[in-house]
Design a protein around this motif. Sequence first.
Motif, PDB file in Angstrom:
ATOM      1  N   HIS A   1      11.807   2.615  -3.444  1.00  5.03           N
ATOM      2  CA  HIS A   1      11.823   2.933  -2.015  1.00  5.03           C
ATOM      3  C   HIS A   1      12.119   1.676  -1.197  1.00  5.03           C
ATOM      4  O   HIS A   1      12.864   1.703  -0.213  1.00  5.03           O
ATOM      5  CB  HIS A   1      10.474   3.538  -1.601  1.00  5.03           C
ATOM      6  CG  HIS A   1      10.411   3.936  -0.166  1.00  5.03           C
ATOM      7  ND1 HIS A   1       9.862   3.126   0.809  1.00  5.03           N
ATOM      8  CD2 HIS A   1      10.821   5.071   0.476  1.00  5.03           C
ATOM      9  CE1 HIS A   1       9.938   3.723   1.980  1.00  5.03           C
ATOM     10  NE2 HIS A   1      10.517   4.906   1.801  1.00  5.03           N
TER      11      HIS A   1
ATOM     12  N   ASP B   1       4.107   9.456  -6.105  1.00  2.25           N
ATOM     13  CA  ASP B   1       3.635   8.067  -6.136  1.00  2.25           C
ATOM     14  C   ASP B   1       3.293   7.576  -7.541  1.00  2.25           C
ATOM     15  O   ASP B   1       3.024   6.389  -7.738  1.00  2.25           O
ATOM     16  CB  ASP B   1       2.447   7.873  -5.189  1.00  2.25           C
ATOM     17  CG  ASP B   1       1.315   8.867  -5.434  1.00  2.25           C
ATOM     18  OD1 ASP B   1       1.318   9.546  -6.483  1.00  2.25           O
ATOM     19  OD2 ASP B   1       0.423   8.973  -4.569  1.00  2.25           O
TER      20      ASP B   1
ATOM     21  N   VAL C   1       8.321   8.628  -0.800  1.00  4.79           N
ATOM     22  CA  VAL C   1       7.317   8.638  -1.862  1.00  4.79           C
ATOM     23  C   VAL C   1       6.088   9.382  -1.346  1.00  4.79           C
ATOM     24  O   VAL C   1       5.581   9.066  -0.271  1.00  4.79           O
ATOM     25  CB  VAL C   1       6.915   7.208  -2.281  1.00  4.79           C
ATOM     26  CG1 VAL C   1       5.869   7.254  -3.399  1.00  4.79           C
ATOM     27  CG2 VAL C   1       8.139   6.413  -2.734  1.00  4.79           C
TER      28      VAL C   1
ATOM     29  N   THR D   1       8.560   1.112 -10.192  1.00  5.17           N
ATOM     30  CA  THR D   1       7.819   2.212  -9.578  1.00  5.17           C
ATOM     31  C   THR D   1       8.641   2.865  -8.471  1.00  5.17           C
ATOM     32  O   THR D   1       9.613   2.293  -7.974  1.00  5.17           O
ATOM     33  CB  THR D   1       6.500   1.720  -8.977  1.00  5.17           C
ATOM     34  OG1 THR D   1       6.795   0.849  -7.863  1.00  5.17           O
ATOM     35  CG2 THR D   1       5.666   0.962 -10.011  1.00  5.17           C
TER      36      THR D   1
ATOM     37  N   ARG E   1       7.697   3.249  -5.468  1.00  6.43           N
ATOM     38  CA  ARG E   1       7.567   2.448  -4.250  1.00  6.43           C
ATOM     39  C   ARG E   1       8.501   1.239  -4.277  1.00  6.43           C
ATOM     40  O   ARG E   1       9.049   0.839  -3.244  1.00  6.43           O
ATOM     41  CB  ARG E   1       6.111   2.007  -4.055  1.00  6.43           C
ATOM     42  CG  ARG E   1       5.182   3.187  -3.806  1.00  6.43           C
ATOM     43  CD  ARG E   1       3.896   2.792  -3.115  1.00  6.43           C
ATOM     44  NE  ARG E   1       3.010   3.947  -2.957  1.00  6.43           N
ATOM     45  CZ  ARG E   1       3.135   4.866  -2.020  1.00  6.43           C
ATOM     46  NH1 ARG E   1       4.139   4.784  -1.151  1.00  6.43           N
ATOM     47  NH2 ARG E   1       2.296   5.882  -1.943  1.00  6.43           N
ATOM     48  N   GLU E   2       8.707   0.666  -5.459  1.00  7.32           N
ATOM     49  CA  GLU E   2       9.663  -0.441  -5.570  1.00  7.32           C
ATOM     50  C   GLU E   2      11.076   0.043  -5.264  1.00  7.32           C
ATOM     51  O   GLU E   2      11.841  -0.630  -4.561  1.00  7.32           O
ATOM     52  CB  GLU E   2       9.580  -1.052  -6.966  1.00  7.32           C
ATOM     53  CG  GLU E   2       8.322  -1.875  -7.205  1.00  7.32           C
ATOM     54  CD  GLU E   2       8.142  -2.308  -8.641  1.00  7.32           C
ATOM     55  OE1 GLU E   2       7.557  -3.390  -8.851  1.00  7.32           O
ATOM     56  OE2 GLU E   2       8.576  -1.566  -9.554  1.00  7.32           O
TER      57      GLU E   2
END
Length: 249
Positions: A168, A123, A176, A163, A165-166
Amino acid sequence: MGVSTTSPERGICVVTVDFPPVNALPVQGWYDLADALRAAGRDPEIRCVVLAAAGRGFNAGVDIKEMRRDTGHAALIGANRGCYEAFAAVYECEVPVVAAVNGYCLGGGIGLVGNADAIVASDDATFGLPELDRGALGAATHLARLVPQHLMRALYYTSRTATARELHAHGSVWKVVPREELAAAALELAREIARKDGCLIRLAKAAINGIDPVDVRRSYRFEQGFTFEANLSGVADRVRDTFGKEGAQ
């Protein structure tokens, strides 16, 4: 230090990169990584490879200090050829490659993960191409495999990062997880892949590469030509000198 290979479970090979302090690879490091990936793919007992890194981050690209020590173009040519071989070794590995990304994934790191079959990230992972800030070009080919075209261009021109998460959300990162769970999560996915028939998984990899709409080797080689142009014109040195004065590695 360097590139090491382990086999924690049947059918799985883990290739780990460790070049302190920031995993910026010297010329030989890229070739060593390529050799390790190709050897793992040739091993008939292996059905999935996990590409991981020790230390603070996954990859910080090429070793700029090595380039600065070279008064000619040998280091530049070596780095370009080494990156080309390492990126190709990921893509052409005879079995699927799962990239386990921790911390920063920059420059050459994008070339590696962009050619991987799947990505598991911690993460705290960030992805980007700071090439324009470092007097270089390249790996837009691979960033374009991680994010949509217009986002790729904006990230490239600004040297900003995205990131885990972006990514993902864009579908390019499989999962993540907290950093302490990264190795286990990557092995979990590799384990699921490794349960498949060894012959069939190799055929699947070859088939998927065969229908890829972009020839990643040719596309990246085209980009590299502009890196040479930037160096021969003196632009690269000027930008790298500025980058060094700002206290970068």
